[in-house]
Design a protein around this motif. Sequence first.
Motif, PDB file in Angstrom:
ATOM      1  N   TRP A 149      60.855  -9.158  15.273  1.00 42.12           N
ATOM      2  CA  TRP A 149      60.614  -9.250  16.705  1.00 42.12           C
ATOM      3  C   TRP A 149      59.184  -9.739  16.902  1.00 42.12           C
ATOM      4  N   THR A 150      58.994 -10.679  17.832  1.00 43.83           N
ATOM      5  CA  THR A 150      57.649 -11.185  18.125  1.00 43.83           C
ATOM      6  C   THR A 150      57.463 -11.373  19.623  1.00 43.83           C
ATOM      7  N   LYS A 151      56.196 -11.450  20.024  1.00 48.45           N
ATOM      8  CA  LYS A 151      55.848 -11.788  21.409  1.00 48.45           C
ATOM      9  C   LYS A 151      55.352 -13.232  21.386  1.00 48.45           C
ATOM     10  N   ILE A 152      56.258 -14.166  21.654  1.00 48.62           N
ATOM     11  CA  ILE A 152      55.887 -15.587  21.690  1.00 48.62           C
ATOM     12  C   ILE A 152      56.074 -16.183  23.081  1.00 48.62           C
ATOM     13  N   ASP A 153      56.773 -15.462  23.957  1.00 52.01           N
ATOM     14  CA  ASP A 153      56.939 -15.890  25.341  1.00 52.01           C
ATOM     15  C   ASP A 153      55.919 -15.133  26.178  1.00 52.01           C
ATOM     16  N   ARG A 154      55.194 -15.867  27.012  1.00 54.72           N
ATOM     17  CA  ARG A 154      54.102 -15.240  27.740  1.00 54.72           C
ATOM     18  C   ARG A 154      53.996 -15.822  29.136  1.00 54.72           C
ATOM     19  N   VAL A 155      53.349 -15.043  30.023  1.00 54.60           N
ATOM     20  CA  VAL A 155      52.891 -15.534  31.314  1.00 54.60           C
ATOM     21  C   VAL A 155      51.412 -15.196  31.349  1.00 54.60           C
ATOM     22  N   MET A 156      50.581 -16.241  31.391  1.00 53.23           N
ATOM     23  CA  MET A 156      49.137 -16.078  31.309  1.00 53.23           C
ATOM     24  C   MET A 156      48.481 -16.707  32.542  1.00 53.23           C
TER      25      MET A 156
END
Length: 186
Positions: A149-156
């Motif tokens: 599992w990774t955090k590759i989708d973001r709202v910055m």
Amino acid sequence: MPKVACMHKLRLKTWKFVSNAEAAAYARIIVFWNPETVMVEMLHFSAQGIHVLITSLVQQFCFSATFIYGFNTITARRALWEDLRRWGTEDLWLLLGDFNSILSQEDKHNGEPVSIYETLDFRECCSDLRIADLNSTGSHFTWTNGTIWTKIDRVMANPQWLSLQQMTHVHFGTPGAFSDHSPSTV
């Protein structure tokens, strides 16, 4: 009839769209909007991003937005980081999508340990542009193959956006329901 044109004709008849099809072998990113409520002006595009100016016709609110779909390799993503540096603005700026890159070990569960090499380019880009994740709820990890599992989708956003009096909040759904990525709602 291409899939995008078919969707536009059949489901979103009155909506408009832009894509980055001219910069890639096929459209990797497509942005749809309702012209009755929003005006969108394409500013720049590349194989990994679409940079637009969005004006809310309802609230008379204007900001820049960059929609991202990063390539799968570290070296191929370097063009994305350069694009973002070129497109950077002092105006209100929101960046969202699949960056295909993580910022730290906390953004990965299972698999090989994260190396500095994997995070350096993205971290430097974020530092140079002073962009940071918006506050969020829901899934921290936004992509999974069932094992990793990774955090590759973001709202910055940039500091100008983050300094708004109104709080912007993002919710990430559970990956795997309709895709191996989390849906996000801003």
